[in-house]
Scaffold this active site. Structure first.
Site, PDB file in Angstrom:
ATOM      1  CG  LEU A   1      -2.161  -1.062   0.954  1.00  0.00           C
ATOM      2  CD1 LEU A   1      -2.811  -0.969   2.523  1.00  0.00           C
ATOM      3  CD2 LEU A   1      -2.895  -1.037  -0.072  1.00  0.00           C
TER       4      LEU A   1
ATOM      5  N   GLY B   1       6.613  -1.784 -11.570  1.00  0.00           N
ATOM      6  CA  GLY B   1       7.351  -2.311 -12.712  1.00  0.00           C
ATOM      7  C   GLY B   1       7.940  -3.620 -12.365  1.00  0.00           C
TER       8      GLY B   1
ATOM      9  CB  CYS C   1       6.989 -10.331 -11.763  1.00  0.00           C
ATOM     10  SG  CYS C   1       8.532 -11.568 -11.475  1.00  0.00           S
TER      11      CYS C   1
ATOM     12  CE  LYS D   1       7.634 -12.356 -17.316  1.00  0.00           C
ATOM     13  NZ  LYS D   1       7.523 -13.742 -17.779  1.00  0.00           N
TER      14      LYS D   1
ATOM     15  CE  LYS E   1      12.269  -5.856  -5.713  1.00  0.00           C
ATOM     16  NZ  LYS E   1      11.588  -6.712  -4.862  1.00  0.00           N
TER      17      LYS E   1
HETATM   18  C1  UDX Z   1       7.058  -9.626  -7.213  1.00  0.00           C
HETATM   19  C2  UDX Z   1       6.296 -10.538  -6.321  1.00  0.00           C
HETATM   20  O1  UDX Z   1       6.242  -9.889  -5.062  1.00  0.00           O
HETATM   21  C3  UDX Z   1       6.777 -11.904  -6.188  1.00  0.00           C
HETATM   22  O2  UDX Z   1       5.910 -12.761  -5.171  1.00  0.00           O
HETATM   23  C4  UDX Z   1       6.693 -12.529  -7.611  1.00  0.00           C
HETATM   24  O3  UDX Z   1       7.233 -13.969  -7.689  1.00  0.00           O
HETATM   25  C5  UDX Z   1       7.658 -11.793  -8.623  1.00  0.00           C
HETATM   26  O4  UDX Z   1       6.957 -10.546  -8.567  1.00  0.00           O
HETATM   27  P1  UDX Z   1       9.219  -8.251  -7.501  1.00  0.00           P
HETATM   28  O5  UDX Z   1       8.890  -8.042  -8.729  1.00  0.00           O
HETATM   29  O6  UDX Z   1      10.504  -8.567  -7.069  1.00  0.00           O
HETATM   30  O7  UDX Z   1       8.139  -9.591  -6.898  1.00  0.00           O
HETATM   31  O8  UDX Z   1       8.771  -7.078  -6.731  1.00  0.00           O
HETATM   32  P2  UDX Z   1       7.813  -6.346  -5.676  1.00  0.00           P
HETATM   33  O9  UDX Z   1       8.600  -6.107  -4.493  1.00  0.00           O
HETATM   34  O10 UDX Z   1       6.766  -7.462  -5.479  1.00  0.00           O
HETATM   35  O11 UDX Z   1       7.447  -5.103  -6.098  1.00  0.00           O
HETATM   36  C6  UDX Z   1       6.721  -5.095  -7.379  1.00  0.00           C
HETATM   37  C7  UDX Z   1       6.531  -3.673  -7.928  1.00  0.00           C
HETATM   38  O12 UDX Z   1       5.739  -3.088  -7.116  1.00  0.00           O
HETATM   39  C8  UDX Z   1       7.820  -2.751  -7.820  1.00  0.00           C
HETATM   40  O13 UDX Z   1       7.886  -1.882  -8.927  1.00  0.00           O
HETATM   41  C9  UDX Z   1       7.520  -1.949  -6.544  1.00  0.00           C
HETATM   42  O14 UDX Z   1       8.201  -0.773  -6.612  1.00  0.00           O
HETATM   43  C10 UDX Z   1       5.789  -1.809  -6.824  1.00  0.00           C
HETATM   44  N1  UDX Z   1       5.395  -1.591  -5.497  1.00  0.00           N
HETATM   45  C11 UDX Z   1       5.285  -2.800  -4.404  1.00  0.00           C
HETATM   46  C12 UDX Z   1       4.815  -0.249  -4.928  1.00  0.00           C
HETATM   47  O15 UDX Z   1       4.824   0.495  -5.872  1.00  0.00           O
HETATM   48  N2  UDX Z   1       4.046  -0.338  -3.937  1.00  0.00           N
HETATM   49  C13 UDX Z   1       3.994  -1.096  -2.981  1.00  0.00           C
HETATM   50  O16 UDX Z   1       3.655  -0.992  -2.097  1.00  0.00           O
HETATM   51  C14 UDX Z   1       4.675  -2.329  -3.321  1.00  0.00           C
END
Ligand code: UDX
Length: 431
Positions: A250, A257, A260, A263, A321
């Site tokens: 949240l 981005g 994962c 896509k 991130k």
């Molecule tokens: C994600 C899933 O969490 C993981 O379980 C899956 O198998 C692969 O994809 P990941 O892509 O490494 O993992 O990143 P994650 O930490 O989940 O964040 C995804 C994106 O959402 C990032 O761009 C992050 O900056 C964004 N994000 C996440 C937000 O903008 N706000 C948030 O509160 C959480």
């Protein structure tokens, strides 16, 4: 158990190193001979907390070996994990050609009763697809079964997630094979859910799509908060205390981005359309996300009076991130490219990105640190939440900037403290 892991990318390397750590004999294969040569020496090509240590441990204990070619790895294995890439095709669907090639390559060498496990994120139906490819290539008669065991690994925390998962999902028609796969995890303390293959595959997509929905939801709320003078961070905390909602995912920001979410959401939408279901909710999640990237550019424009042409923009952070070196589908790279197209001079710093942004955002100037990126900037945009940006000497930043504007796309900084120091601060969904 003897395990083969095909693919030495983020997922494959983590899987191989962690299974070796759990006491299994692991052979990890890749087609890239140079990558394999480096891995044999313990040189890890990706930034992933704790991974290098586990690889060194596995190599030293001779429980982990790296080889070129899938067949070499698969021939002695009891369980073979497919961890190859499933890139997004032009229509949004996941491209299974790498999975197919590997299945064809390993089929002739598989020992009887081997379990082949899809760990790559593959569309629903892929377990059956791999079973068919293996049979056609000669492995079916030997009792080889295929299972789905999706990964839920966050980049940057993949080792921790692998060893301390919330759950282990195994999708397999054959109960005995599912039990054998579950035995690999017997030293891991987590619930094991055994399902049919299609449900296991859907669990992965549904989980990522749900998390992406949470991010888009809080971004939409943040945008509304800006209009009604509320603070989205307080709102998120107030929502998070409701245990049905929870605090995670949240954080308002520039939109999700990475390799994962974009896509997997696209692939799920493609699957829905193909299945005749109009998944409007998920299409909305994608729209909100795209618009959120644009809103960050609007904030930069607004900070300099409307146009970024010939304006110097300092960017802090380029990876999708913090604590990763991954630039795939990074909102920061998108924003950098758009600013360059509009005639801005873009000076960026990211500790994990290396030289690659030069190809991804041609014209970008890469700087050695955050101070250098801010020097003579009219506006600085903080795009990735690297912790180091919290602890800068902001008086020094202010004195070397030309302008005073800071766009904090991650709400990392304290607005009051920044304003006291003389900055014109804009966050996301907060005053
Ligand atoms: C994600 C899933 O969490 C993981 O379980 C899956 O198998 C692969 O994809 P990941 O892509 O490494 O993992 O990143 P994650 O930490 O989940 O964040 C995804 C994106 O959402 C990032 O761009 C992050 O900056 C964004 N994000 C996440 C937000 O903008 N706000 C948030 O509160 C959480």
């Amino acid at each position: 158990m003897r395990v083969a892991v095909i693919g030495a990318g983020y997922v494959g390397l983590t899987t191989a190193a962690c299974f070796a750590h759990l006491g299994h004999d692991v052979v990890c294969a890749d087609i890239d001979a140079e990558r394999v040569a480096r891995l044999k020496k313990g040189e890890v090509p990706i930034l992933e907390l704790g991974l290098a240590g586990l690889i060194k441990e596995g190599l030293a204990a001779r429980r982990l070996e790296f080889v070129v070619g899938a067949a070499t790895a698969a021939q002695r294995a009891e369980i073979v994990f497919l961890c190859v890439q499933t890139p997004q095709g032009s229509d949004g669907s996941a491209d299974l050609s790498f999975v197919e090639t590997v299945a064809q390559e390993i089929a002739p060498v598989l020992a009887p009763n081997t379990v082949v496990v899809n760990k790559s994120t593959v569309p629903v139906g892929a377990t059956r697809f791999v079973q068919r490819v293996l049979s056609e290539a000669g492995a079916g008669a030997e009792g080889v079964t295929v299972a789905s065991n999706p990964e839920f690994l966050r980049e940057g925390q993949a080792v921790r997630d692998f060893l301390n998962p919330d759950r282990i999902v195994i999708g397999c028609e054959d109960h005995e094979s599912a039990v054998r796969v579950s035995e690999l995890y017997k030293r891991v303390d987590a619930p094991v859910l055994v399902t049919d293959p299609a449900s296991a595959e859907m669990i992965k997509y549904a989980s990522n799509a749900f998390l992406a929905t949470k991010v888009s939801f809080i971004n939409a709320i943040a945008n509304l908060c800006e209009a009604v003078d509320a603070d989205a961070r307080e709102v998120a905390i107030g929502m998070g205390y409701d245990t049905r909602i929870g605090f995670q995912f949240l954080h308002p920001g520039p939109g999700y981005g990475g390799s994962c979410f974009p896509k997997d959401v696209a692939a799920l939408l493609h699957m829905s359309t193909a299945a005749g279901y109009d998944f409007e909710l998920l299409a909305g999640v994608v729209d909100v996300n795209a618009a959120q990237h644009e809103r960050m550019i609007d904030k930069v424009r607004a900070a300099v009076g409307g146009s970024v042409s010939e304006v110097t923009v300092g960017l802090w952070g380029l990876t999708f991130k913090a604590d990763t070196d991954d630039l795939r589908d990074s909102p920061a790279i998108y924003i950098a490219r758009r600013l360059l197209e509009e005639g801005a001079i873009v000076r960026a710093y990211d500790r994990g990105a290396g030289d690659r942004p030069r190809q991804l955002a041609p014209g970008i100037e890469l700087c050695g640190d955050a101070y250098d990126a801010a020097a003579s900037a009219d506006v600085v945009a903080l795009l990735t939440e690297w912790d180091e940006f919290r602890w800068l000497d902001f008086d020094r930043v202010r004195d070397t900037m030309r302008g005073r504007a800071i766009v904090d796309a991650r709400n990392l900084l304290d607005p009051a403290a920044m304003r006291r120091r003389g900055f014109a601060y804009q966050g996301v969904g907060r005053r």
